[in-house]
Scaffold this motif. Structure first.
Motif, PDB file in Angstrom:
ATOM      1  N   ARG A 105       0.829  -1.199   0.000  1.00  0.00           N
ATOM      2  CA  ARG A 105       0.000   0.000   0.000  1.00  0.00           C
ATOM      3  C   ARG A 105       0.866   1.252   0.000  1.00  0.00           C
ATOM      4  NH1 ARG A 105      -0.075  -2.342   5.116  1.00  0.00           N
ATOM      5  NH2 ARG A 105       0.395  -0.955   6.891  1.00  0.00           N
ATOM      6  N   THR A 106       0.248   2.343  -0.372  1.00  0.00           N
ATOM      7  CA  THR A 106       0.862   3.658  -0.255  1.00  0.00           C
ATOM      8  C   THR A 106      -0.002   4.478   0.693  1.00  0.00           C
ATOM      9  OG1 THR A 106      -0.375   4.504  -2.156  1.00  0.00           O
ATOM     10  CG2 THR A 106       1.801   3.566  -2.594  1.00  0.00           C
ATOM     11  N   GLU A 107       0.522   5.622   1.112  1.00  0.00           N
ATOM     12  CA  GLU A 107      -0.257   6.484   1.985  1.00  0.00           C
ATOM     13  C   GLU A 107      -0.060   7.936   1.578  1.00  0.00           C
ATOM     14  OE1 GLU A 107       2.786   6.984   5.775  1.00  0.00           O
ATOM     15  OE2 GLU A 107       1.396   5.299   5.751  1.00  0.00           O
ATOM     16  N   ARG A 108      -1.050   8.731   1.862  1.00  0.00           N
ATOM     17  CA  ARG A 108      -1.013  10.156   1.523  1.00  0.00           C
ATOM     18  C   ARG A 108      -1.542  10.944   2.708  1.00  0.00           C
ATOM     19  NH1 ARG A 108      -5.114  13.130  -0.205  1.00  0.00           N
ATOM     20  NH2 ARG A 108      -6.341  11.256  -0.675  1.00  0.00           N
ATOM     21  N   LYS A 109      -0.817  11.999   3.075  1.00  0.00           N
ATOM     22  CA  LYS A 109      -1.221  12.823   4.203  1.00  0.00           C
ATOM     23  C   LYS A 109      -2.545  13.510   3.889  1.00  0.00           C
ATOM     24  CE  LYS A 109      -0.123  14.771   8.245  1.00  0.00           C
ATOM     25  NZ  LYS A 109      -0.068  13.996   9.481  1.00  0.00           N
ATOM     26  N   SER A 110      -3.527  13.379   4.802  1.00  0.00           N
ATOM     27  CA  SER A 110      -4.848  13.950   4.550  1.00  0.00           C
ATOM     28  C   SER A 110      -5.351  14.803   5.704  1.00  0.00           C
ATOM     29  CB  SER A 110      -5.865  12.827   4.287  1.00  0.00           C
ATOM     30  OG  SER A 110      -5.941  11.945   5.395  1.00  0.00           O
ATOM     31  N   GLY A 111      -4.553  14.914   6.768  1.00  0.00           N
ATOM     32  CA  GLY A 111      -4.969  15.708   7.922  1.00  0.00           C
ATOM     33  C   GLY A 111      -3.840  15.787   8.922  1.00  0.00           C
ATOM     34  N   ARG A 112      -4.091  16.393  10.078  1.00  0.00           N
ATOM     35  CA  ARG A 112      -3.056  16.540  11.086  1.00  0.00           C
ATOM     36  C   ARG A 112      -2.953  15.287  11.951  1.00  0.00           C
ATOM     37  NH1 ARG A 112      -0.885  21.395  11.883  1.00  0.00           N
ATOM     38  NH2 ARG A 112      -0.422  20.999  14.086  1.00  0.00           N
ATOM     39  N   GLY A 113      -1.792  15.154  12.615  1.00  0.00           N
ATOM     40  CA  GLY A 113      -1.620  14.044  13.546  1.00  0.00           C
ATOM     41  C   GLY A 113      -1.216  12.755  12.866  1.00  0.00           C
ATOM     42  N   TYR A 114      -1.108  11.718  13.693  1.00  0.00           N
ATOM     43  CA  TYR A 114      -0.632  10.436  13.170  1.00  0.00           C
ATOM     44  C   TYR A 114      -1.745   9.624  12.519  1.00  0.00           C
ATOM     45  CZ  TYR A 114      -2.782   8.088  17.153  1.00  0.00           C
ATOM     46  OH  TYR A 114      -3.681   7.589  18.055  1.00  0.00           O
ATOM     47  N   THR A 115      -3.008  10.072  12.646  1.00  0.00           N
ATOM     48  CA  THR A 115      -4.108   9.347  12.009  1.00  0.00           C
ATOM     49  C   THR A 115      -4.550   9.992  10.706  1.00  0.00           C
ATOM     50  OG1 THR A 115      -5.739  10.609  13.277  1.00  0.00           O
ATOM     51  CG2 THR A 115      -4.966   8.547  14.238  1.00  0.00           C
ATOM     52  N   GLY A 116      -3.937  11.119  10.356  1.00  0.00           N
ATOM     53  CA  GLY A 116      -4.404  11.861   9.181  1.00  0.00           C
ATOM     54  C   GLY A 116      -3.816  11.366   7.888  1.00  0.00           C
ATOM     55  N   PHE A 117      -4.116  10.121   7.515  1.00  0.00           N
ATOM     56  CA  PHE A 117      -3.575   9.520   6.300  1.00  0.00           C
ATOM     57  C   PHE A 117      -4.665   8.804   5.520  1.00  0.00           C
ATOM     58  CE2 PHE A 117       0.105   9.875   9.057  1.00  0.00           C
ATOM     59  CZ  PHE A 117       1.091  10.312   8.193  1.00  0.00           C
ATOM     60  N   ALA A 118      -4.519   8.856   4.213  1.00  0.00           N
ATOM     61  CA  ALA A 118      -5.369   8.060   3.324  1.00  0.00           C
ATOM     62  C   ALA A 118      -4.496   6.975   2.711  1.00  0.00           C
ATOM     63  CB  ALA A 118      -5.962   8.943   2.234  1.00  0.00           C
ATOM     64  N   PHE A 119      -4.957   5.734   2.776  1.00  0.00           N
ATOM     65  CA  PHE A 119      -4.179   4.592   2.288  1.00  0.00           C
ATOM     66  C   PHE A 119      -4.750   4.088   0.966  1.00  0.00           C
ATOM     67  CE2 PHE A 119      -3.624   4.657   6.872  1.00  0.00           C
ATOM     68  CZ  PHE A 119      -2.251   4.500   7.000  1.00  0.00           C
ATOM     69  N   HIS A 120      -3.847   3.583   0.144  1.00  0.00           N
ATOM     70  CA  HIS A 120      -4.252   3.017  -1.140  1.00  0.00           C
ATOM     71  C   HIS A 120      -3.559   1.674  -1.311  1.00  0.00           C
ATOM     72  CE1 HIS A 120      -5.128   2.516  -5.373  1.00  0.00           C
ATOM     73  NE2 HIS A 120      -3.826   2.443  -5.652  1.00  0.00           N
ATOM     74  N   ALA A 121      -4.355   0.615  -1.443  1.00  0.00           N
ATOM     75  CA  ALA A 121      -3.831  -0.732  -1.673  1.00  0.00           C
ATOM     76  C   ALA A 121      -4.438  -1.263  -2.971  1.00  0.00           C
ATOM     77  CB  ALA A 121      -4.178  -1.663  -0.514  1.00  0.00           C
ATOM     78  N   ALA A 122      -3.576  -1.707  -3.871  1.00  0.00           N
ATOM     79  CA  ALA A 122      -4.026  -2.214  -5.168  1.00  0.00           C
ATOM     80  C   ALA A 122      -2.942  -3.114  -5.740  1.00  0.00           C
ATOM     81  CB  ALA A 122      -4.319  -1.058  -6.129  1.00  0.00           C
ATOM     82  N   PRO A 123      -3.286  -3.991  -6.685  1.00  0.00           N
ATOM     83  CA  PRO A 123      -2.288  -4.889  -7.258  1.00  0.00           C
ATOM     84  C   PRO A 123      -1.119  -4.188  -7.933  1.00  0.00           C
ATOM     85  CG  PRO A 123      -4.501  -5.677  -7.741  1.00  0.00           C
ATOM     86  CD  PRO A 123      -4.648  -4.317  -7.150  1.00  0.00           C
ATOM     87  N   ASP A 124      -1.293  -2.923  -8.346  1.00  0.00           N
ATOM     88  CA  ASP A 124      -0.210  -2.234  -9.037  1.00  0.00           C
ATOM     89  C   ASP A 124       0.750  -1.517  -8.096  1.00  0.00           C
ATOM     90  OD1 ASP A 124      -1.964  -0.292  -8.207  1.00  0.00           O
ATOM     91  OD2 ASP A 124      -1.933   0.832 -10.094  1.00  0.00           O
ATOM     92  N   VAL A 125       0.508  -1.575  -6.786  1.00  0.00           N
ATOM     93  CA  VAL A 125       1.438  -0.979  -5.814  1.00  0.00           C
ATOM     94  C   VAL A 125       2.648  -1.900  -5.686  1.00  0.00           C
ATOM     95  CG1 VAL A 125       1.778  -0.234  -3.429  1.00  0.00           C
ATOM     96  CG2 VAL A 125      -0.426   0.165  -4.564  1.00  0.00           C
TER      97      VAL A 125
END
Length: 414
Positions: free
Chosen positions: A62-82
């Motif tokens: 998976r990859t992750e992208r910052k989406s907010g403050r703090g350690y929980t502010g992430f959006a994750f992306h999991a797919a066969p092409d990662v």
């Protein structure tokens, strides 16, 4: 579908350490394929599965992208092409961003093996400061791998993270989780050194941070500086593999010295009472487990008294041990004495080995007094007075008997 062993188990294998928990990354698969193969889903935020036989964790790359403050502010992306490299890129330190394929070949796109060889803790990418929890993890790894140093550029990112206020976004449970794990590492003083260097300790525990630079009387404390003293104390406790409660008590026993009025320094009159209040506040803020917090408070309040029992009257010794709840909780009392030993025997001038500290002779005085108090048959006294119709005299007569037992044992030993 390709499966790789990743993270700490790979790192520890290269370091020649015992195998830690094994985690796997699966590349080129979908959740449906994992379910069809018998894996059991457990992940909430991203797809993690348990192996049908071993129950070890397998996570989709998976990859992750910052989406907010703090350690929980992430959006994750999991797919066969990662790719595996994409997945490793989101990790904190290079030594944790390596993998082994099914043939045992090392995959190391970010130089983890190089940093193991040079004993360096280095961030994987400039995304490191997106997660404030990584500062605490870095500090904890510094306490575990005592010969490793933090790369200057990584420390700079930690300072940036603190300056931007992200550390304040951490919830108390996660702070305590990381700090308590760090206290259980080989040299916990290194964790607090990293946190001080980047400014995080002043945010997370100003009660601790302000101890540095506070002087103590050299006749009692050859190390003089209170912050240095605390670091010597917690490392002493760690070297004896004492439990978390004892180490936390060692860490917090002198918090009150940070509030000593400047006009009486380097003396610290009544710092024990101030320390106990600050321990309560810190433990509540971090949501420390009750038994751990209670031991720390007791040590903070009584460590001065426990070190000088031999100079006290038997009645005073009795009252100190009763405040320590030594009769009802003798095992906890031993842990209190362990923390007091760490306080006393770790004191030495900077640069000297731990063996240069003073022996903790007060343990024998405390245990002798406890044995004397335990020798009194409180039940028999209570029964006798109850039969005589004098139940109101029970507490006073038990106290008198225990004080007499302390006096008798002291006389016999002299």
């Amino acid at each position: 579908m390709k499966i790789y062993l990743v993270g700490g188990s790979v790192r520890d294998r290269l370091l020649g350490l015992p195998a830690s928990d094994r985690d796997y990354v699966v590349v080129g698969a979908t959740p449906e394929q994992m379910l069809a193969s018998g894996y059991q889903p457990v992940g909430k935020d991203f797809p993690v599965f348990l192996h049908p036989q071993t129950k070890e964790e397998y996570a989709l790359a998976r990859t992750e992208r910052k989406s907010g403050r703090g350690y929980t502010g992430f959006a994750f992306h999991a797919a066969p092409d990662v790719t595996l490299e994409d997945d490793l890129h989101r990790r904190d330190l290079t030594i944790n961003a390596m993998a082994l394929d099914e043939n045992g070949q090392l995959v190391d796109p970010y130089g983890g093996a190089r940093d193991i060889a040079s004993k360096t803790l280095r961030h994987v990418s400039e995304a490191f400061p997106e997660d404030p929890l990584r500062v605490l993890r870095l500090a904890r790894f510094a306490a575990r791998f005592t010969e490793f140093s933090v790369a200057p550029e990584t420390m700079a990112l930690c300072r940036q993270l603190v300056d931007e206020g992200e550390i304040r976004e951490l919830v108390a449970e996660r702070v305590w989780q990381e700090l308590s794990r760090g206290l259980m590492e080989a040299q916990p003083s290194r964790m607090f050194g990293v946190l001080r260097d980047c400014g995080a300790l002043a945010v997370l525990a100003p009660e601790l941070d302000r101890l540095w630079g506070v002087p103590q009387k050299a006749i009692y404390h050859p190390e003089i500086d209170t912050g240095i003293h605390i670091m010597q104390v917690i490392d002493y406790a760690a070297n004896r593999r004492w439990p978390l409660a004892t180490r936390y008590a060692a860490l917090t026993h002198d918090l009150g010295k940070g509030l000593t009025p400047a006009d009486i320094l380097p003396a610290h009159h009544a710092h024990e009472a101030r320390s106990a209040k600050l321990v309560d506040a810190l433990s509540a803020r971090w949501r420390v487990q009750r038994e751990v917090a209670e031991l720390a408070r007791a040590v903070a309040a009584e460590h001065g008294n426990l070190g000088k029992l031999k100079d006290m009257r038997p009645a005073t010794v009795h009252d100190v041990l009763m405040r320590c709840d030594a009769i009802r909780r003798p095992e906890r009392f031993v842990h209190m004495l362990d923390a007091c030993e760490a306080d006393k025997s770790s004191r030495r001038a900077v640069g000297l080995p731990e063996s240069a500290g003073e022996p903790f002779t007060a343990r024998a005085d405390a245990m002798a007094a406890l044995a004397a108090m335990q020798s009194v048959d409180a039940g028999a006294i209570a029964a006798r007075l109850a039969d005589a119709g004098k139940p109101g005299r029970i507490a006073a007569e038990v106290r008198d008997a225990r004080i007499a037992a302390i006096r008798d044992r002291r006389d016999a030993a002299s």
